[in-house]
Design an enzyme around this catalytic site. Structure first.
Site, PDB file in Angstrom:
ATOM      1  CG  ASP A  80      -0.290  -0.110   2.538  1.00 41.95           C
ATOM      2  OD1 ASP A  80       0.924  -0.348   2.577  1.00 41.95           O
ATOM      3  OD2 ASP A  80      -0.969   0.034   3.565  1.00 41.95           O
ATOM      4  CG  ASN A 144      -9.208   1.159  10.939  1.00 39.15           C
ATOM      5  OD1 ASN A 144      -8.233   0.452  10.696  1.00 39.15           O
ATOM      6  ND2 ASN A 144      -9.685   2.046  10.084  1.00 39.15           N
ATOM      7  CG  HIS A 146      -6.099  -0.307   8.128  1.00 39.59           C
ATOM      8  ND1 HIS A 146      -6.107   1.065   8.015  1.00 39.59           N
ATOM      9  CD2 HIS A 146      -4.863  -0.624   8.568  1.00 39.59           C
ATOM     10  CE1 HIS A 146      -4.923   1.527   8.358  1.00 39.59           C
ATOM     11  NE2 HIS A 146      -4.159   0.538   8.698  1.00 39.59           N
ATOM     12  CD  GLU A 151      -8.698   2.689   6.301  1.00 40.92           C
ATOM     13  OE1 GLU A 151      -8.752   1.939   7.284  1.00 40.92           O
ATOM     14  OE2 GLU A 151      -7.951   3.684   6.261  1.00 40.92           O
TER      15      GLU A 151
HETATM   16  C1  GLP Z   1      -0.888   1.690   8.202  1.00 41.09           C
HETATM   17  C2  GLP Z   1      -0.645   0.957   6.887  1.00 41.09           C
HETATM   18  C3  GLP Z   1      -0.570  -0.539   7.042  1.00 41.09           C
HETATM   19  C4  GLP Z   1       0.083  -0.873   8.350  1.00 41.09           C
HETATM   20  C5  GLP Z   1      -0.816  -0.424   9.468  1.00 41.09           C
HETATM   21  C6  GLP Z   1      -0.162  -0.464  10.829  1.00 41.09           C
HETATM   22  O1  GLP Z   1      -1.812   2.719   8.038  1.00 41.09           O
HETATM   23  N1  GLP Z   1      -1.614   1.247   5.891  1.00 41.09           N
HETATM   24  O2  GLP Z   1       0.097  -1.119   5.940  1.00 41.09           O
HETATM   25  O3  GLP Z   1       0.290  -2.260   8.447  1.00 41.09           O
HETATM   26  O4  GLP Z   1      -1.386   0.854   9.222  1.00 41.09           O
HETATM   27  O5  GLP Z   1       0.817   0.514  10.918  1.00 41.09           O
HETATM   28  P1  GLP Z   1       1.785   0.676  12.179  1.00 41.09           P
HETATM   29  O6  GLP Z   1       2.675  -0.511  12.161  1.00 41.09           O
HETATM   30  O7  GLP Z   1       2.536   1.957  11.925  1.00 41.09           O
HETATM   31  O8  GLP Z   1       0.927   0.724  13.378  1.00 41.09           O
END
Ligand code: GLP
Length: 254
Positions: A80, A144, A146, A151
C-alpha cells in the site's frame, strides 16, 4: 509461547514478551518461510508492509539474516501507499521500504504500488498474476483492523484500488507528519481478494493500541467491519504479537 487458534487451527499465534522479542521471532519465522519457498521455486514473491511495527524486524533481517536467504531471488511487491505524496517524500511507504528493506538487503526487483496510482491500477494485479501470485505477505494491523489500506467495509472481493482513508487511519498516521494538513487522505492498496489468494499471511502486532483490533481479528466473527478478521478464513496464517497486544485471559479461556 505458541497457540493454535481458528476454526481449523489454521492460525499459529506466537505471543512474545515485548516489541524486540516479537520482532526477533517474526524475522526468524519470515526468513524460514522465504528460505523454504526458495527451495521450491527460483523466485519468491514477498509483500512487506510499511508502518512503524516492522521497522525493527527489517533491521534484524539486515543484522542476522543477510546471507541466510538469497535476497537476489526475492521479488518485493509493495502492499500500500499514500496517494498524493511523492515517492521521494520521507513519509512515503516507498521511501521507507527502499531505505529499510530493499537497499540494505540488496533486493534487485521491487514493484512499488504507488507508481500505478495514476490510471494504471489494474496493471498492478496483472503483475502479481504474471508473477504467479504472492507467496508471503507480512502485515501490520491498523487500530481499526485494516490490512494495507483496506479500511472497514472493504469488499471481500476487492482488488488493487484507490481508497479514501478512514478518519482513524489519518489520525493514527498523523504521528509521522508535521501537521494534520499534510497527512494524506487517500491511499492505494492491494485488495482483500488478493490477500486471501496469497500463499501465506504473516501478521505482526505490538502494543496495547493494537489489542482491541487484534482481539476482534482473531476471536470475533469474520466481518467487513474489521478487515483483518478475514484472515480467519485463510489456510496459512501466522500472527506474532507482543504481550501488550494480546488479551491473554481470553486466549487462555479459548
Ligand atoms: C498503516 C498501513 C498498514 C500498516 C498499518 C499499521 O496505516 N496502511 O500497511 O500495516 O497501518 O501501521 P503501524 O505498524 O505503523 O501501526
Amino acid at each position: 509461547m505458541k497457540y493454535l487458534i481458528g476454526k481449523k487451527q489454521n492460525i499459529e499465534l506466537f505471543v512474545e514478551k515485548n516489541y524486540e522479542a516479537m520482532s526477533q521471532k517474526a524475522a526468524a519465522l519470515l526468513v524460514d518461510s522465504l528460505a523454504n519457498k526458495l527451495q521450491e521455486k527460483q523466485f519468491v514473491t514477498f509483500m512487506p508492509s510499511a508502518g512503524g511495527t516492522p521497522e525493527r524486524l527489517y533491521q534484524i533481517l539486515g543484522e542476522k539474516y543477510k546471507t541466510f536467504v538469497d535476497w537476489s531471488r526475492v521479488i518485493v511487491l509493495q502492499m500500500d501507499e499514500y496517494v498524493d505524496l511523492p515517492a521521494f517524500d520521507k513519509n512515503s511507504y516507498t521511501w521507507f521500504l527502499h531505505k529499510k528493506l530493499v537497499k540494505p538487503l540488496s533486493i534487485q526487483k521491487a514493484f512499488f504500488i504507488g507508481e500505478y496510482a495514476q490510471g494504471r491500477v489494474q496493471q498492478y494485479d496483472e503483475i502479481i498474476r504474471n508473477l504467479g501470485g504472492i507467496d508471503i505477505i507480512l502485515h501490520g494491523i491498523g487500530e481499526n483492523g485494516h490490512l494495507g489500506f483496506n479500511e472497514p467495509e472493504s469488499d471481500y472481493d476487492s482488488t488493487t484500488r484507490i481508497v479514501a482513508l478512514a478518519p482513524e487511519t489519518i489520525h493514527a498516521n498523523a504521528r509521522f507528519f508535521s501537521n494534520m494538513e499534510t497527512v494524506p487522505t487517500r491511499g492505494i492498496t492491494l485488495g482483500l481478494r488478493t490477500i486471501m489468494q496469497a500463499g501465506e499471511n504473516i501478521l505482526i502486532a505490538s502494543g496495547v493500541k493494537k489489542l482491541p483490533a487484534l482481539t476482534r481479528a482473531l476471536f470475533a466473527s469474520v466481518s467487513v467491519n474489521l478487515p483483518a478478521s478475514i484472515l480467519q478464513n485463510h489456510p496459512h496464517v501466522k500472527v506474532i504479537a507482543d504481550e501488550d497486544a494480546v488479551d491473554i485471559k481470553l486466549l487462555k479461556a479459548k
